[in-house]
Structure formats: structure tokens, C-alpha cells
Write an enzyme that holds these catalytic residues in place. Structure first.
Site, PDB file in Angstrom:
ATOM      1  N   TRP A  40      -4.160 -27.964   2.483  1.00 35.66           N
ATOM      2  CA  TRP A  40      -5.361 -26.802   2.038  1.00 35.66           C
ATOM      3  C   TRP A  40      -6.204 -26.719   1.588  1.00 35.66           C
ATOM      4  CZ3 TRP A  40      -7.611 -22.240   3.803  1.00 35.66           C
ATOM      5  CH2 TRP A  40      -7.425 -20.949   3.172  1.00 35.66           C
ATOM      6  N   SER A  42      -8.768 -25.329  -0.821  1.00 35.45           N
ATOM      7  CA  SER A  42      -8.631 -24.477  -1.307  1.00 35.45           C
ATOM      8  C   SER A  42     -10.179 -24.234  -2.401  1.00 35.45           C
ATOM      9  CB  SER A  42      -7.315 -23.918  -2.185  1.00 35.45           C
ATOM     10  OG  SER A  42      -7.630 -23.302  -3.323  1.00 35.45           O
ATOM     11  N   GLY A  43     -10.780 -22.853  -1.468  1.00 36.92           N
ATOM     12  CA  GLY A  43     -11.838 -22.650  -2.811  1.00 36.92           C
ATOM     13  C   GLY A  43     -11.133 -22.833  -3.776  1.00 36.92           C
ATOM     14  N   ASP A  54     -13.560 -18.345  -8.518  1.00 37.06           N
ATOM     15  CA  ASP A  54     -13.631 -18.737  -6.858  1.00 37.06           C
ATOM     16  C   ASP A  54     -14.974 -18.142  -6.817  1.00 37.06           C
ATOM     17  OD1 ASP A  54     -13.032 -19.402  -4.717  1.00 37.06           O
ATOM     18  OD2 ASP A  54     -11.320 -18.468  -4.424  1.00 37.06           O
ATOM     19  N   ASP A  81     -10.585 -24.751   3.859  1.00 34.78           N
ATOM     20  CA  ASP A  81     -11.428 -22.860   3.249  1.00 34.78           C
ATOM     21  C   ASP A  81     -12.234 -22.889   3.034  1.00 34.78           C
ATOM     22  OD1 ASP A  81     -10.963 -20.268   1.573  1.00 34.78           O
ATOM     23  OD2 ASP A  81     -10.132 -21.055   0.002  1.00 34.78           O
ATOM     24  N   ARG A 155      -9.679 -15.307   9.074  1.00 33.72           N
ATOM     25  CA  ARG A 155      -9.106 -14.707   7.897  1.00 33.72           C
ATOM     26  C   ARG A 155      -9.578 -13.078   7.600  1.00 33.72           C
ATOM     27  NH1 ARG A 155      -8.278 -17.049   1.874  1.00 33.72           N
ATOM     28  NH2 ARG A 155      -8.843 -15.502   0.658  1.00 33.72           N
ATOM     29  N   HIS A 186      -4.049 -11.767   4.507  1.00 32.25           N
ATOM     30  CA  HIS A 186      -4.180 -11.969   2.866  1.00 32.25           C
ATOM     31  C   HIS A 186      -3.922 -10.243   1.879  1.00 32.25           C
ATOM     32  CE1 HIS A 186      -3.974 -14.343  -0.066  1.00 32.25           C
ATOM     33  NE2 HIS A 186      -5.094 -14.151  -0.412  1.00 32.25           N
ATOM     34  N   ARG A 188      -2.571  -9.162  -1.968  1.00 35.89           N
ATOM     35  CA  ARG A 188      -2.666  -8.841  -3.158  1.00 35.89           C
ATOM     36  C   ARG A 188      -1.743  -8.237  -3.902  1.00 35.89           C
ATOM     37  NH1 ARG A 188      -5.873  -5.502  -6.876  1.00 35.89           N
ATOM     38  NH2 ARG A 188      -5.171  -6.804  -8.250  1.00 35.89           N
TER      39      ARG A 188
HETATM   40  C1  SPV Z   1      -7.516 -20.014  -1.470  1.00 36.91           C
HETATM   41  O1  SPV Z   1      -6.703 -21.276  -1.997  1.00 36.91           O
HETATM   42  O2  SPV Z   1      -8.655 -20.443  -2.223  1.00 36.91           O
HETATM   43  C2  SPV Z   1      -7.831 -18.761  -0.874  1.00 36.91           C
HETATM   44  C3  SPV Z   1      -5.758 -18.342  -1.793  1.00 36.91           C
HETATM   45  O3  SPV Z   1      -8.429 -18.603  -0.571  1.00 36.91           O
HETATM   46  S1  SPV Z   1      -6.664 -16.724  -2.870  1.00 36.91           S
HETATM   47  O4  SPV Z   1      -6.861 -17.543  -3.454  1.00 36.91           O
HETATM   48  O5  SPV Z   1      -4.828 -16.530  -2.947  1.00 36.91           O
HETATM   49  O6  SPV Z   1      -7.432 -16.053  -2.411  1.00 36.91           O
HETATM   50 MG    MG Z   2     -10.375 -19.390  -0.824  1.00 37.00          MG
END
Ligand code: SPV
Ligand code: MG
Length: 290
Positions: A40, A42-43, A54, A81, A155, A186, A188
Site C-alpha cells: 500500500w 500510503s499517503g 496527511d 493511495d 473509497r 473506511h 474510524r
Molecule cells: C493511508 O494509509 O494513507 C490511508 C489509511 O489512507 S488512513 O490513514 O487510515 O486513512
Molecule cells: Mg491515505
């Protein structure tokens, strides 16, 4: 077989692929060694690597540079991502070409407005696009990809934005109609019931992906029992694990006044040589340097 096809085949064979977040080629090499099915890009992890939140602060070029570096050092398929797709449907078209060329096998595009706010932060400003506008982005992504195996994953952040399951289902269904190959939903909430309930209610024609960051109790066994989920993305575990290890090691070195204690608790440099494939360089030296 190209990585995108491998990712699809692995999903079909095993019913559930495990995708680990990578923020660097080294973390990707370690994920491959551990046995993950994919990576992944990931951002969140890349932002954290730069010491930034982020929130659409990392540029597409920075993300692509890292993705290319990762793709150059592993064979694992990479799920990129791409946050909100860097703008509107036109920006998404540009991004899809760039990410395919850089070596990604899939992209995840989220239905938030640009600039986005990270999903897991308390009281985050979570604004969603109009459904029709996001459908346009998905349609643009599908129309642009060259490799038909390249996955376009839509998403929805409806649960993150507190809009409830009915809205999340409505959006997910609309994104499938726009051509999405998978839906990432997703949440939280620390209790996985929100995701379990969505998954049970999902009757769409494409499978689901989840990111069990906030609700770690939802393990692979429980996910398989739900039936609809084909991809688990471990979204921030790479950066958290490395930050934990560095934090503890750095503090101990200061406390101990040297490296004499910690040295036995960290990888010897020879192990890093192995991860760098030093043996291949040695063999090439013997062969070509005369
Ligand atoms: C990432 O890993 O960048 C995601 C997951 O998008 S989260 O940070 O949980 O949104
Ligand atoms: Mg992300």
C-alpha cells in the site's frame, strides 16, 4: 504475469489478500520478505515520513518518486493511495497514466474534497464530493487505464464523515455503476461493528477492501467469515513500527551514553547488507571489475 494480474489472481485464489503499507523501498522489501501479497503506497505513511500531516501536502511527484523507487526493489503489486486524485476528473486522468507508468497495479481514489483531511484524526473536517462528481472521477479513471487488470478502487468516506451506513451503501453502489472494480469502505470507529454491518449489508457486484487501522480486532478470520471483503490494507503499521523502534533505540542511546547496550537489540549491519542485496553487487564486482 504482470503484477496487476497477479494481484487479481491472488484475490481469486485465496479470497483475501493482505496488503502492507510501505513508505520506502526498505519497508517494501521487509513486507515482501514477511509474506504480504501486496503493498500500500500510503499517503499517511509518506506524509509522516516527511514529518507532515496527511492533508494533501505531499505532491503527486513526491508520491510517484517513492512509488517508482519501491517498484524497482520488489515484485509485489502496489496499490497506490492517490487520495482525492489530485483535483477533478481531468487531474485523475493525468494521475492514472502517471501511476500506471510508475509501476502501480491499482489506485484507491477517495470521495472527499481536495485538500483532504486525514481520516482518523479527532474532529477532522470531512467534506465529501457530490456523488455525480465522484462518479465522473471513477469513469475518467476507468476510461484512462491501459491495462484492463489495473484496479480502480473507489473509497467512500461516508462513515468517516458520520453520514451513516445508508449513505455509504448508496455512494458505494453509485461508484460501482461508474465502473469501480472494488469499494474501499473506511471507518474510524474502534469497534468493528460499523464495518461488519456495512459488509453484511453490501449486495453490490464488486468486492470490498478495508483498512483496519482504527479497529484492529477485526482479524483475517473474522473478515473471511463476512464474505464480501477481499483485501485488507494495513494502513499505518509500517511507519508506526519503524517510529516505535527508532524512538526506543534513540532514547536508549542517550540514556546509556552510547550504543553498547542497544547494539544487541537491533539488526546487525550484515542483515542490512542482505536487504541491500550486497551479495549481487559483490558478484558483479568479481565478474566485471577485472
Ligand atoms: C493511508 O494509509 O494513507 C490511508 C489509511 O489512507 S488512513 O490513514 O487510515 O486513512
Ligand atoms: Mg491515505
Amino acid at each position: 504475469m504482470f503484477p496487476a494480474k497477479r494481484l487479481r489472481s491472488r484475490m481469486a485464489e485465496t479470497g483475501l489478500v493482505h496488503v502492507m503499507a510501505a513508505h520506502s523501498p526498505l519497508s517494501a522489501i521487509l513486507a515482501e520478505e514477511a509474506g504480504f501479497d501486496g503493498l500500500w503506497a500510503s499517503g499517511f505513511e509518506l506524509s509522516a515520513l516527511y514529518g507532515l500531516p496527511d492533508m494533501s501536502l505531499i505532491s503527486m511527484t513526491q508520491h510517484l518518486d517513492m512509488l517508482r523507487a519501491i517498484a524497482g526493489r520488489t515484485r509485489l503489486p502496489i496499490v497506490a493511495d492517490i487520495d482525492t486524485g489530485y483535483g477533478n476528473a481531468i487531474n485523475v486522468m493525468h494521475a492514472i497514466g502517471e501511476y500506471e507508468r510508475a509501476g502501480a497495479s491499482a489506485v484507491v481514489i477517495e470521495d472527499k474534497t481536495f485538500p483532504k483531511v486525514t481520516s482518523l484524526v479527532a474532529d477532522g473536517r470531512q467534506e465529501l464530493l457530490r456523488i455525480e462528481e465522484f462518479q465522473g472521477k471513477i469513469e475518467a479513471a476507468v476510461a484512462t487505464r491501459r491495462d484492463p487488470d489495473f484496479l480502480i478502487i473507489a473509497r467512500t468516506e461516508a462513515l468517516i464523515a458520520g453520514l451513516g451506513e445508508a449513505e455509504a451503501l448508496r455512494r458505494a453502489q453509485a461508484y460501482v455503476e461508474a465502473g469501480a472494480d472494488m469499494i474501499l469502505v473506511h471507518s474510524r470507529k474502534t469497534d468493528p461493528r460499523e464495518i461488519e454491518s456495512f459488509s453484511r449489508a453490501w449486495t453490490g457486484s464488486v468486492p470490498l477492501a478495508i483498512v483496519p487501522n482504527a479497529y484492529p480486532d477485526l482479524d483475517a478470520e473474522r473478515v473471511k467469515a463476512l464474505g464480501n471483503i477481499r483485501m485488507m490494507i494495513y494502513g499505518n503499521y509500517g511507519i508506526r513500527a519503524s517510529a516505535t523502534a527508532m524512538q526506543e533505540t534513540f532514547r536508549r542511546i542517550i540514556a546509556d551514553g552510547g550504543v553498547h547496550h542497544v547494539r544487541k537489540d537491533i539488526l546487525p549491519v550484515e542483515e542490512i547488507f542482505k536487504l541491500q542485496r550486497m551479495d549481487e553487487v559483490k558478484a558483479a564486482e568479481a565478474r566485471f571489475l577485472g
